[in-house]
Scaffold this active site. Structure first.
Site, PDB file in Angstrom:
ATOM      1  N   HIS A   1       0.837  -1.201  -0.043  1.00  0.00           N
ATOM      2  CA  HIS A   1      -0.097   0.221  -0.135  1.00  0.00           C
ATOM      3  C   HIS A   1       1.106   1.425  -0.311  1.00  0.00           C
ATOM      4  CE1 HIS A   1       0.408  -0.674   4.334  1.00  0.00           C
ATOM      5  NE2 HIS A   1       0.344   0.272   4.088  1.00  0.00           N
TER       6      HIS A   1
ATOM      7  N   HIS B   1       1.321   3.956   2.275  1.00  0.00           N
ATOM      8  CA  HIS B   1       1.708   4.357   3.455  1.00  0.00           C
ATOM      9  C   HIS B   1       3.528   5.224   3.413  1.00  0.00           C
ATOM     10  CE1 HIS B   1      -1.849   4.442   5.860  1.00  0.00           C
ATOM     11  NE2 HIS B   1      -1.918   5.207   4.754  1.00  0.00           N
TER      12      HIS B   1
ATOM     13  N   ASP C   1       5.754   4.409   4.809  1.00  0.00           N
ATOM     14  CA  ASP C   1       6.384   3.105   5.564  1.00  0.00           C
ATOM     15  C   ASP C   1       6.765   2.506   4.982  1.00  0.00           C
ATOM     16  OD1 ASP C   1       4.428   3.815   5.801  1.00  0.00           O
ATOM     17  OD2 ASP C   1       4.501   2.141   8.125  1.00  0.00           O
ATOM     18  N   HIS C   2       6.350   2.417   3.640  1.00  0.00           N
ATOM     19  CA  HIS C   2       6.030   0.797   2.849  1.00  0.00           C
ATOM     20  C   HIS C   2       6.605   0.972   1.323  1.00  0.00           C
ATOM     21  CE1 HIS C   2       3.583  -1.298   5.884  1.00  0.00           C
ATOM     22  NE2 HIS C   2       3.507  -0.045   6.184  1.00  0.00           N
TER      23      HIS C   2
ATOM     24  N   HIS D   1      -7.378  -0.496   5.953  1.00  0.00           N
ATOM     25  CA  HIS D   1      -6.183   0.260   6.522  1.00  0.00           C
ATOM     26  C   HIS D   1      -6.180   1.340   5.262  1.00  0.00           C
ATOM     27  CE1 HIS D   1      -2.811   1.777   7.880  1.00  0.00           C
ATOM     28  NE2 HIS D   1      -2.314   1.493   6.867  1.00  0.00           N
TER      29      HIS D   1
ATOM     30  N   ASP E   1      -0.779  -3.770   6.031  1.00  0.00           N
ATOM     31  CA  ASP E   1      -1.232  -3.434   7.296  1.00  0.00           C
ATOM     32  C   ASP E   1      -2.392  -3.994   7.136  1.00  0.00           C
ATOM     33  OD1 ASP E   1       1.099  -2.871   7.745  1.00  0.00           O
ATOM     34  OD2 ASP E   1       1.169  -0.440   7.618  1.00  0.00           O
TER      35      ASP E   1
ATOM     36  N   HIS F   1       4.677  -4.659  10.167  1.00  0.00           N
ATOM     37  CA  HIS F   1       4.783  -4.299  11.717  1.00  0.00           C
ATOM     38  C   HIS F   1       5.166  -4.841  12.707  1.00  0.00           C
ATOM     39  CE1 HIS F   1       4.453   0.257  10.203  1.00  0.00           C
ATOM     40  NE2 HIS F   1       3.222   0.017  10.039  1.00  0.00           N
TER      41      HIS F   1
END
Ligand code: ZN
Ligand code: FE
Length: 255
Positions: A56, A58, A60-61, A114, A133, A171
């Site tokens: 996805h 975001h 942090d990915h 999410h 996530d 995570h």
């Protein structure tokens, strides 16, 4: 021939996963929070990266995708519907597509909630799923874009998979997820055992991923929203599965 998975911790609590087909040597990575630890691990293992699989949008990915692509020449795969907010995709995919990873196949599953365009990568024969996530060890992702209904539908997708499927999530949240799970299910013996195991793993610098669907069916409160005896424990025996899920997700948001 099996596939090997190497866990690469990134940033504060993200995981990237290197996946290698042992027959062909084809290597993929699921999500790129940061290019450096991944390229370091590739060098250390002597593996050459072929594909980058994005779950996805975001940051942090995906923040390391372009750097890792430049370093390795790997092709980038991600959801077509989210292409406008992902790094440039070489292979845009939609739900139900099957991509080849060496001699293995990965099915693209739509797993929104999410985020709307969130996808998971399911290796049916290897019995592994990379859930980003969406589904997490003892938890599920926060609802940034989807509704409770949408996320509950996603969780039902996971409930239909074989119990011996191993779950690799984005995570390391097991410790805080376990605390919440115990707060809503204090008499669950298996859950308390797992909590101890998680604390031991973390204390020894180990990872709590992957987890198995079989275990999650017994201890992950969100996945258990449809189980009559759990609904009764919550005094929600008369409520719909989706209402139970919504209750749990809301409790967790405020935990
Ligand atoms: Zn996210
Ligand atoms: Fe994340």
């Amino acid at each position: 021939m099996p596939i090997s998975v190497i866990i690469v911790p990134c940033l504060a609590d993200n995981y990237a996963y290197l996946i290698k087909c042992e027959e062909t040597g084809h290597t993929s990575v699921v999500d790129v929070p940061d290019a450096d630890p991944i390229s370091y691990m590739l060098t250390k293992l002597g593996w050459k990266l072929n594909t980058i699989l994005i779950t996805h949008h975001h940051s942090d990915h995906i923040d390391g995708v372009d750097k890792l692509r430049k370093l390795t020449g790997a092709k980038v795969i991600g959801a077509r519907s989210d292409a406008y907010r992902l790094p440039a995709l070489d292979i845009p995919v939609v739900s139900g597509d099957i991509i080849k990873i060496g001699s293995h196949h990965s099915e693209i599953l739509d797993t929104p909630g999410h985020t709307i365009g969130h996808i998971s990568y399911y290796f049916r024969n290897a019995k592994k799923i990379f859930t980003g996530d969406s589904l997490m060890s003892l938890g599920c992702g926060r609802l940034f874009e989807g509704t409770h209904k949408v996320m509950w539908e996603t969780l039902k997708t996971f409930l239909e998979l074989p119990a011996d499927t191993m779950v690799y999530s984005g995570h390391e949240y097991s410790n805080s997820n376990a605390k919440f799970a115990i707060s809503v299910d204090p008499s669950n013996q298996r859950l308390k055992e797992r909590y101890k195991e998680i604390q031991n793993l973390l204390k020894n610098g180990k990872y709590t991923v992957p987890t198995s669907l079989e275990l999650e069916f017994l201890i992950n409160p969100f996945l258990r929203s449809a189980q009559p005896e759990f609904k009764n424990k919550l005094n929600m025996g008369q409520k719909t599965d989706e209402e139970v899920f919504k209750f749990l997700r809301t409790q967790k948001d405020n935990f």
